[in-house]
Design a protein around this motif. Structure first.
Motif, short mmCIF file in Angstrom:
data_model
loop_
_atom_site.label_atom_id
_atom_site.label_comp_id
_atom_site.label_asym_id
_atom_site.label_seq_id
_atom_site.Cartn_x
_atom_site.Cartn_y
_atom_site.Cartn_z
N ALA A 161 0.81 -1.21 0.00
CA ALA A 161 0.00 0.00 0.00
C ALA A 161 0.85 1.26 0.00
O ALA A 161 0.51 2.25 -0.67
CB ALA A 161 -0.93 0.00 1.21
N GLY A 162 1.96 1.25 0.74
CA GLY A 162 2.79 2.45 0.82
C GLY A 162 3.45 2.80 -0.50
O GLY A 162 3.44 3.97 -0.92
N GLU A 163 4.00 1.81 -1.18
CA GLU A 163 4.64 2.07 -2.47
C GLU A 163 3.61 2.47 -3.52
O GLU A 163 3.84 3.36 -4.33
CB GLU A 163 5.41 0.83 -2.93
CG GLU A 163 6.64 0.54 -2.09
CD GLU A 163 7.39 -0.68 -2.59
OE1 GLU A 163 6.77 -1.57 -3.22
OE2 GLU A 163 8.62 -0.74 -2.36
N THR A 164 2.45 1.81 -3.48
CA THR A 164 1.39 2.16 -4.42
C THR A 164 0.94 3.60 -4.22
O THR A 164 0.76 4.35 -5.18
CB THR A 164 0.20 1.20 -4.25
OG1 THR A 164 0.62 -0.13 -4.53
CG2 THR A 164 -0.95 1.57 -5.17
N ALA A 165 0.77 3.99 -2.96
CA ALA A 165 0.35 5.36 -2.66
C ALA A 165 1.41 6.37 -3.10
O ALA A 165 1.07 7.46 -3.58
CB ALA A 165 0.06 5.51 -1.17
#
Length: 218
Positions: free
Chosen positions: A100-104
């Motif tokens: 989720a962090g990299e996607t965001a």
């Protein structure tokens, strides 16, 4: 070797990521936002990243997907283009198992790269993407893209009676060179990284030279 594999090699050392993302990356019928544009933006981004730092993998994904939704310049949805692209990129990366962090982080860079969206980039990768994309809008390539888009939109090159809009309102929907003043010359002052600002000064001079040479011929 497939066409995608050949194109992906230009994104080294992230060619494996490029091979996965390129099929989602651009509209086939827009020569101003095509594979060549993505490669140029990646070269700009890599050059800036080498000086400024940042996560090159996240930056590569953001470059590859920043135009994954195509919205014409004269569409009423133009200001929404980067949000639509960020949303689509989020779905693509989630489907590939990105956390989720990299996607965001990729989505934020895509969301904020657009001039039309007018959303400030907050991360280094987002600042680099915005600078890298805007570098492709100025200089010789920027002039070529401006005229290409004008033809695509059915605009004229210039007002034959008042090319520099001395006695009329600028109208870049009607005349290509009006876009130099309404947008392109304004971009150089908004670059977010020192490396980007230095490159922008060089390219803006080229863009002004193009306009001067054109005016000399008309």
């Amino acid at each position: 070797m497939t066409e995608i594999s050949k194109l992906a090699a230009a994104f080294a050392p992230h060619e494996d990521l490029a091979a996965v993302l390129l099929p989602h990356a651009f509209a086939a019928d827009d020569g101003s936002h095509d594979a060549a544009h993505l490669i140029r933006v990646w070269k700009n981004a890599a050059r800036i990243q080498a000086e400024e730092g940042g996560d090159a993998g996240l930056l590569a994904a953001a470059v590859l997907l920043h135009d994954c939704v195509s919205v014409e310049k004269n569409s009423p949805l133009r200001a929404e283009a980067s949000r639509l692209a960020a949303d689509k990129a989020t779905g693509i990366l989630r489907g590939l198992g990105w956390d989720a962090g990299e996607t965001a982080a990729v989505a934020h860079a895509i969301l904020t790269h657009s001039f039309s969206a007018n959303i400030p980039p907050e991360t280094l990768e987002a600042k680099i993407l915005q600078d890298a994309d805007r570098l492709d809008a100025i200089g010789m390539v920027g002039a070529a893209r401006c005229f290409y888009i004008a033809g695509r939109m059915g605009s004229g090159l210039y007002d034959p009676l008042d090319p520099l809009a001395a006695a009329r309102e600028l109208d870049d929907k009607a005349f290509a060179i009006d876009h130099f003043e309404t947008k392109l010359f304004r971009l150089a002052d908004g670059f977010k990284t020192e490396a980007g600002r230095r490159l922008a000064r060089e390219r803006e001079k080229r863009l002004r030279d193009v306009l001067a040479m054109m005016l000399d011929e008309i």
